[in-house]
Design an enzyme around this catalytic site. Structure first.
Site, PDB file in Angstrom:
ATOM      1  N   ALA A  18      -9.644  37.326 -11.984  1.00 15.60           N
ATOM      2  CA  ALA A  18     -10.196  36.172 -12.698  1.00 15.60           C
ATOM      3  C   ALA A  18     -10.136  34.875 -11.905  1.00 15.60           C
ATOM      4  CB  ALA A  18      -9.453  35.981 -14.030  1.00 15.60           C
ATOM      5  N   GLY A  47     -15.242  34.063  -8.428  1.00 16.82           N
ATOM      6  CA  GLY A  47     -16.432  34.892  -8.550  1.00 16.82           C
ATOM      7  C   GLY A  47     -16.776  35.328  -9.957  1.00 16.82           C
ATOM      8  N   ARG A  74      -3.842  35.040  -7.143  1.00 15.23           N
ATOM      9  CA  ARG A  74      -3.732  33.623  -6.769  1.00 15.23           C
ATOM     10  C   ARG A  74      -3.437  32.799  -8.020  1.00 15.23           C
ATOM     11  NH1 ARG A  74      -9.225  33.766  -3.209  1.00 15.23           N
ATOM     12  NH2 ARG A  74      -9.895  34.870  -5.086  1.00 15.23           N
ATOM     13  N   VAL A 132      -3.568  44.581  -8.522  1.00  9.94           N
ATOM     14  CA  VAL A 132      -3.892  45.834  -9.212  1.00  9.94           C
ATOM     15  C   VAL A 132      -3.584  47.060  -8.363  1.00  9.94           C
ATOM     16  CG1 VAL A 132      -5.671  44.756 -10.646  1.00  9.94           C
ATOM     17  CG2 VAL A 132      -6.329  45.854  -8.484  1.00  9.94           C
ATOM     18  N   TYR A 170     -17.078  51.968   0.783  1.00 17.93           N
ATOM     19  CA  TYR A 170     -17.290  51.038  -0.334  1.00 17.93           C
ATOM     20  C   TYR A 170     -18.216  51.675  -1.370  1.00 17.93           C
ATOM     21  CZ  TYR A 170     -18.852  47.108  -3.120  1.00 17.93           C
ATOM     22  OH  TYR A 170     -19.156  46.285  -4.185  1.00 17.93           O
ATOM     23  N   LYS A 177     -17.428  52.660  -5.382  1.00 13.61           N
ATOM     24  CA  LYS A 177     -18.196  52.199  -6.535  1.00 13.61           C
ATOM     25  C   LYS A 177     -18.887  53.365  -7.256  1.00 13.61           C
ATOM     26  CE  LYS A 177     -17.146  47.881  -6.630  1.00 13.61           C
ATOM     27  NZ  LYS A 177     -16.393  47.313  -7.784  1.00 13.61           N
ATOM     28  N   GLY A 197     -26.374  43.747  -8.119  1.00 10.02           N
ATOM     29  CA  GLY A 197     -26.891  43.772  -6.763  1.00 10.02           C
ATOM     30  C   GLY A 197     -26.251  42.661  -5.950  1.00 10.02           C
ATOM     31  N   THR A 214     -20.923  35.365  -3.875  1.00  8.75           N
ATOM     32  CA  THR A 214     -19.546  34.992  -4.211  1.00  8.75           C
ATOM     33  C   THR A 214     -18.745  35.031  -2.902  1.00  8.75           C
ATOM     34  OG1 THR A 214     -18.910  37.295  -4.646  1.00  8.75           O
ATOM     35  CG2 THR A 214     -19.764  36.017  -6.518  1.00  8.75           C
ATOM     36  N   PHE A 264     -17.538  37.667  -1.837  1.00 12.43           N
ATOM     37  CA  PHE A 264     -17.643  39.092  -1.472  1.00 12.43           C
ATOM     38  C   PHE A 264     -17.884  39.294   0.027  1.00 12.43           C
ATOM     39  CE2 PHE A 264     -20.324  42.807  -0.690  1.00 12.43           C
ATOM     40  CZ  PHE A 264     -19.629  43.819  -1.322  1.00 12.43           C
TER      41      PHE A 264
END
Length: 250
Positions: free
Chosen positions: A10, A13, A35, A58, A150, A154, A181, A185, A187
């Site tokens: 949270a 992004g 953070r 996580v 990656y 996903k 898509g 951010t 990313f």
């Protein structure tokens, strides 16, 4: 009575934008991330709802369970879980890939999602209600070169969403899979390990999605009528036709 949502990742992004969208709808928030200073700044934006912060990674199973189990009685009835935490690391063909990057992606995108879900789902089952939103990606539907692991992580999220729906619908729990898509951010900065020029090229020449666009779709899904489950949403920028097909200007 206000709903309670737990959002992972949270601090920036899509997770941050989702928290802001939920707050506008009067949903109380459990803001999770690594953070804590950013989580604290975000929580200070919200004056008409209740918030609490959980600072954990996580990828760490023990810390994840410990953090969620530490929630006081006022926060234990979680109505909505948004499994947003995740990332991409590296952009190499599989033969040149860094196993540390593989671990980072699989531990966060797959195992981390499972750990948080395992901590939250039993309460939803006991109460006979709940909504889980998993953030997948167009990469989970279309594998592309140099993104093998990656994309695999996903694709696993896609399978987990479908499996959760099969297992949990009988308990009154909805499961929604969101597959964005190209979203501008942090990313690409993370994927390219801080190479700003390379990250900027990802979004050059077209108007990419914004975190707020994805947050809007999540809000739509969790506000659907009780008899409706939004099972899967794929969201592309207008200039994007497929995972790696983007029509750029110039």
């Amino acid at each position: 009575m206000s709903r309670i949502a737990l959002i992972t990742g949270a601090s920036s992004g899509i997770g941050k934008a989702t928290a802001q969208a939920f707050a506008k709808s009067g949903i109380d928030l459990i803001l999770c991330g690594r953070r804590k200073d950013r989580l604290r700044d975000l929580s200070e934006e919200f004056h008409h709802i209740k918030t609490t912060l959980l600072d954990f990674d996580v990828r760490d199973r023990k810390d994840t369970f410990k953090a969620i189990e530490s929630l006081g009685s006022d926060w234990q009835n979680i109505d909505i879980l948004v499994n947003n935490a995740g990332n991409a690391h590296g952009f190499d063909p599989v033969d040149a890939g860094d196993p540390d990057d593989w671990d980072a992606m699989l531990d966060s995108n797959v195992k981390g999602l499972l750990y948080v879900s395992k901590a939250v789902i039993p309460g939803m089952v006991r109460r006979g209600r709940g909504h889980i939103v998993n953030l997948s990606s167009i990469a989970g539907k279309e594998t592309y070169a140099n993104g093998t692991v990656y994309c695999a992580s996903k694709a696993a999220v896609e399978a987990l969403s479908a499996g959760m729906r099969l297992d949990l619908t009988q308990h009154g729990i909805k499961v929604t899979n969101i597959a964005p898509g190209a979203v501008e951010t942090e990313f690409s900065m993370v994927r390219f390990k801080g190479d700003e020029a390379r990250a900027d090229k990802v979004y050059a020449g077209f108007d990419p999605l914004r975190a707020e666009d994805i947050a809007d779709s999540i809000l739509y899904a969790i506000n659907a009528p009780p008899h409706v489950t939004i099972a899967d949403i794929t969201i592309l920028a207008a200039a994007q036709a497929a995972a790696t097909t983007v029509y750029r200007k110039g």
